[in-house]
Design a protein around this motif. Sequence first.
Motif, PDB file in Angstrom:
ATOM      1  N   ARG A   4       0.844  -1.175   0.000  1.00 13.84           N
ATOM      2  CA  ARG A   4       0.000   0.000   0.000  1.00 13.84           C
ATOM      3  C   ARG A   4       0.889   1.237   0.000  1.00 13.84           C
ATOM      4  N   PHE A   9      -3.107  -6.776  -3.399  1.00 15.28           N
ATOM      5  CA  PHE A   9      -2.545  -8.105  -3.175  1.00 15.28           C
ATOM      6  C   PHE A   9      -2.061  -8.726  -4.472  1.00 15.28           C
ATOM      7  N   ASN A  58      -4.839   3.288   3.177  1.00 13.83           N
ATOM      8  CA  ASN A  58      -4.928   1.987   3.828  1.00 13.83           C
ATOM      9  C   ASN A  58      -5.377   0.879   2.888  1.00 13.83           C
ATOM     10  N   ARG A  59      -5.488   1.191   1.607  1.00 13.67           N
ATOM     11  CA  ARG A  59      -5.967   0.235   0.619  1.00 13.67           C
ATOM     12  C   ARG A  59      -4.840  -0.696   0.211  1.00 13.67           C
ATOM     13  N   LEU A  60      -4.997  -1.996   0.513  1.00 14.98           N
ATOM     14  CA  LEU A  60      -3.991  -2.982   0.165  1.00 14.98           C
ATOM     15  C   LEU A  60      -4.233  -3.543  -1.230  1.00 14.98           C
TER      16      LEU A  60
END
Lengths: 113, 113
Positions: free
Chosen positions: A94, A103, A99-101
């Motif tokens: 991130r 993956f 806070n946006r992950l």
Amino acid sequence: AQSVAQPEDQVNVAEGNPLTVKCTYSVSGNPYLFWYVQYPNRGLQFLLKYITGDNLVKGSYGFEAEFNKSQTSFHLKKQSALVSDSALYFCAVRAYGNNRLAFGKGNQVVVIP
Amino acid sequence: KAGVTQTPRYLIKTRGQQVTLSCSPISGHRSVSWYQQTPGQGLQFLFEYFSETQRNKGNFPGRFSGRQFSNSRSEMNVSTLELGDSALYLCASSNWTSGYEQYFGPGTRLTVT
């Protein structure tokens, strides 16, 4: 936008041998990097993170990861694999202040007894 | 400290119906994020709430919505369910003082028939 690549679908390793799971990332600014593990029918379990500081990060259950800024990589390692390490491993990134992950697709690790 | 809890754990719905999933974060954590996990698309970010405000939103249609309450508990709602909404929905909580890692719940397995 941030993104993660985990190039291998599955990693097979004999019990007792070193384990490496590869991850490369793309993000604007300084990266916040994470590794998670998922066992069947379970949520994700946090293993370790890199925010700043030493490039070698130590985490839970004997896992460690090495941050390499020039290669934009964050490979997960364990010196001696256990059968119980067989699971799905996710690398995530991130950006600062967000806070946006993002993956990777995940790597299935199979430790052979 | 209790972990992130999600209810229900399993849910079967019919196309066209709507569903509400619930998430209780770790005590003291004010940020709650939601992710969708499917075999085809992997883990995708839905949205994040902090102090009852949506702070980030992923690329999902408006049928997906959420909210957060004053005690930091969060709900997500999916209206007019489609077969493609079948997935594992994961909730994660974090606290700025915890080093920014997100802790995940066990997930809600939603099956749309």
